[in-house]
Write a protein that holds these residues in place. Structure first.
Motif, PDB file in Angstrom:
ATOM      1  N   ILE A  21       1.025  -1.250   0.010  1.00 35.07           N
ATOM      2  CA  ILE A  21       0.047   0.012  -0.027  1.00 35.07           C
ATOM      3  C   ILE A  21       0.938   1.484  -0.072  1.00 35.07           C
ATOM      4  O   ILE A  21       0.432   2.149  -0.613  1.00 35.07           O
ATOM      5  N   GLN A  25       0.648   4.140  -2.584  1.00 35.90           N
ATOM      6  CA  GLN A  25       0.344   5.614  -2.292  1.00 35.90           C
ATOM      7  C   GLN A  25       1.461   6.331  -2.658  1.00 35.90           C
ATOM      8  O   GLN A  25       0.750   7.589  -3.214  1.00 35.90           O
ATOM      9  N   PRO A  41      -3.783   5.957   2.502  1.00 39.57           N
ATOM     10  CA  PRO A  41      -4.218   4.762   2.763  1.00 39.57           C
ATOM     11  C   PRO A  41      -3.672   3.886   4.237  1.00 39.57           C
ATOM     12  O   PRO A  41      -4.325   3.089   4.582  1.00 39.57           O
ATOM     13  N   THR A 149      -9.568   9.604   2.624  1.00 36.78           N
ATOM     14  CA  THR A 149      -8.844   8.443   3.444  1.00 36.78           C
ATOM     15  C   THR A 149      -9.960   7.796   4.211  1.00 36.78           C
ATOM     16  O   THR A 149     -10.049   6.447   4.264  1.00 36.78           O
ATOM     17  N   LEU A 152     -11.990   4.737   2.503  1.00 30.83           N
ATOM     18  CA  LEU A 152     -10.968   3.552   2.494  1.00 30.83           C
ATOM     19  C   LEU A 152     -11.238   2.849   3.632  1.00 30.83           C
ATOM     20  O   LEU A 152     -10.719   1.565   3.758  1.00 30.83           O
ATOM     21  N   THR A 156     -10.350  -1.457   4.403  1.00 31.36           N
ATOM     22  CA  THR A 156      -9.202  -1.803   5.224  1.00 31.36           C
ATOM     23  C   THR A 156      -9.551  -2.684   6.422  1.00 31.36           C
ATOM     24  O   THR A 156      -8.917  -3.568   6.794  1.00 31.36           O
TER      25      THR A 156
END
Length: 172
Positions: A21, A25, A41, A149, A152, A156
């Motif tokens: 990630i 990112q 993230p 963010t 997400l 996650t």
């Protein structure tokens, strides 16, 4: 598999997830920009790992994610690491003793933790440097990044929930 082997495998999976990630990112153009901002993230990943792991492991993953955020975004090294370590330790302590681990709890954690992180980021890296138009920067840069963010967090949460539930020792 024994308990220590499962923990080692789970921690390895978390580490690989964080590194992949981080690469995604930091790759320009890979994550789409919305309102000229890209998400971070690694923040919801650290928060969601903290929901499922113990205090020490959560704090270690919070430090790791925080150092990667600091390194990747060019902030003062240790700012996000300290914030995420404190948040992840607190979240892990509460989820082990007080909170039920579900999506609603994860979203409430994100509603509290992410704005605090972004507002402190805005204060320490924009307002205290006495840049012009702080309200414009907050509304046009920091708040869209916060919202992007925040979106997400369910992804996650379920991804790390799968790790926590599938990689555990078998009960007798």
């Amino acid at each position: 598999m024994s308990d220590t082997q499962c923990k080692a495998l789970r921690y390895f999976a978390y580490t690989v997830e964080i590194l992949v990630i981080f690469i995604i990112q930091e790759t320009p153009g890979l994550l789409p920009e919305i309102f000229a901002s890209r998400p971070t993230p690694l923040l919801p990943i650290a928060l969601s790992i903290a929901i499922f792991e113990g205090e020490s492991a959560s704090m270690a993953f919070g430090l790791f994610c925080g150092f990667l955020v600091d390194f990747g975004m060019g902030y003062a090294l240790g700012f996000h690491a300290l914030l995420l370590a404190v948040f992840c330790y607190s979240i892990s302590l509460m989820s082990g003793n007080l909170l039920k681990t579900n999506l609603l709890t994860a979203m409430l954690i994100a509603v509290i933790a992410l704005p605090v992180i972004y507002l402190l980021q805005w204060v320490f890296f924009y307002v205290l440097f006495n840049y012009d138009y702080p309200a414009y920067a907050l509304t046009q840069h920091y708040l869209p990044r916060l919202c992007y963010t925040f979106v997400l967090m369910p992804l996650t949460y379920y991804f790390n929930r799968a790790f926590a539930l599938l990689i555990k020792p078998k009960e007798d």
